[in-house]
Design an enzyme around this catalytic site. Structure first.
Site: not given
Length: 404
Positions: A71-72
């Site tokens: 998840a950036s």
């Protein structure tokens, strides 16, 4: 007694406030980030951790140091959405489904008249995204298990495309799927550094208008970058396949005398100097990345400015890389920048790097433009600039003249 425990809305708004304080966002993107719940896309994670500005691994890679899916960082998500500029009614393809969070934001931005297709090569990641999108009310988003390099041609053309995985090249298949006038945002890697590049398609040319520093898990299936190990594997040089970096020529490079040269450029404690790297790639084919481990430093290799990722110049049996040193000559900018060189061409390469530092220091905000063309494009059709050839494309970097 008043309950002082922050609610999920409080946590989410605090995160967005933190992001906006450092870099203002378009109002629509800021609003979408205040609406979409990141915590529901990260089940099992403490909500307080879900609303911190950091990446979260969602699938480890048992065969390598980099995760298969993350998840950036939320601020990076926001930055790339601003580059993409989604509009109501847009038809968007996302390559790299991740947690589904980015697809939810895109769905919020394109509204009921838009379409979002998100794809991922990993079945487990695609399933995670599907379940999270269903849970958060975005069940209309199309999720597909698909090789990102192939895209999803059955739902093309797309008015916008965005990649949330790192790419070394623009796949030829994507050209057929992006509408003329459409926008593409991708983390593109060249000469050892990665930038989120925003491009607009004009016929057979993609034209950039923004580049931002970023880092992403690389897409599966592209192998354009090479790694050359030196000093018993304690130093690694990361370079493109078209660069003639030869391990046998560099085998003894660190047994040669060290050369140090210093520029007049200085930087503050919070000031980035990655622009040196970017600027150098617009003219110099010897630019790559050096990674120096703690063991190498203990063995006497000169410390680069950033040991894990500093720009380097490599030619034949010589190399030079960026160094930094603090002194008391300027309290506002306490670090001076220089070059460390090894090998018979150490002085030449160090001088070349000092020239790149000096060019950058005269206009630290200046960045090159980029155009990307199909690999078949002849030289006569390329704009004037510095060309870098890849498997499926030809990239040209150049500086535009500005009027005083």
């Amino acid at each position: 007694m008043v309950n002082s425990t922050p609610t999920l809305d409080d946590l989410r708004n605090r995160l967005v406030d933190e992001i906006v304080a450092k870099c203002p966002l378009p109002a629509r993107i800021e609003q979408a980030m205040r609406i979409v719940r990141r915590d529901l896309h990260l089940p099992g994670l403490d909500p307080a951790d879900a609303y911190t500005n950091r990446a979260v691994t969602i699938k480890d890679n048992p065969s390598g140091p980099l995760a298969l899916s993350c998840a950036s960082v939320p601020s990076t998500v926001a930055m790339m959405l601003a580059q993409l500029d989604p509009q109501p009614g847009d038809h968007i393809l996302e390559i790299g489904a991740g947690t589904g969070y980015n697809a939810a934001l895109l769905a919020e931005l394109v509204g009921p008249d838009g379409q979002i297709t998100t794809i991922d090569i990993d079945a487990g990641v695609a399933l995670h995204a599907r379940e999270a999108l269903n849970c958060t009310g975005y069940d209309h988003v199309r999720v597909m298990e698909r090789d990102g390099l192939k895209g999803a041609p059955e739902h093309a053309p797309y008015t916008r495309m965005i990649a949330t995985v790192g790419l070394w090249d623009v796949p030829a298949t994507w050209w057929e799927q992006l509408a003329d006038g459409g926008r593409l945002v991708l983390p593109l890697r060249w000469r050892g550094q990665t930038r989120s590049v925003a491009l607009t398609r004009h016929g057979d040319t993609l034209v950039s208008d923004d580049m931002e520093l970023c880092g992403f898990v690389p897409i599966i299936g592209q192998h354009g970058e090479r790694t050359t190990e030196l000093a018993n594997g304690t130093v690694r040089v990361h370079h493109d396949q078209d660069q003639p970096v030869a391990p046998d020529q560099l085998a003894e490079v660190f047994s040669t005398p060290l050369t140090e040269l210093w520029s007049q450029a200085r930087v503050g404690n919070e000031e980035t100097f990655d622009g040196i790297w970017l600027r150098a790639t617009a003219s110099d084919d010897t630019v790559c990345r050096i990674e120096v481990t703690k063991q190498a430093l203990e063995n006497g290799v000169r410390r680069p400015a950033i040991p894990g990722r500093s720009p380097a110049l490599v030619s034949g049996s010589s190399l030079a890389f960026l160094i930094a040193e603090r002194d008391k000559a300027d309290l506002e900018r306490p670090s001076r920048l220089g070059a460390a060189g090894y090998g018979p061409e150490a002085i030449t390469l160090a001088r070349n790097l000092i020239a790149h530092i000096t060019d950058w220091s005269t206009d630290r905000a200046a960045a090159p433009r980029m155009t990307i063309h199909p690999a078949s494009a002849p030289d006569s059709e390329l704009p004037k600039g510095h060309a870098i050839d890849k498997a499926d494309s030809r990239a040209v970097l150049f500086f535009t003249e500005t009027k005083a």
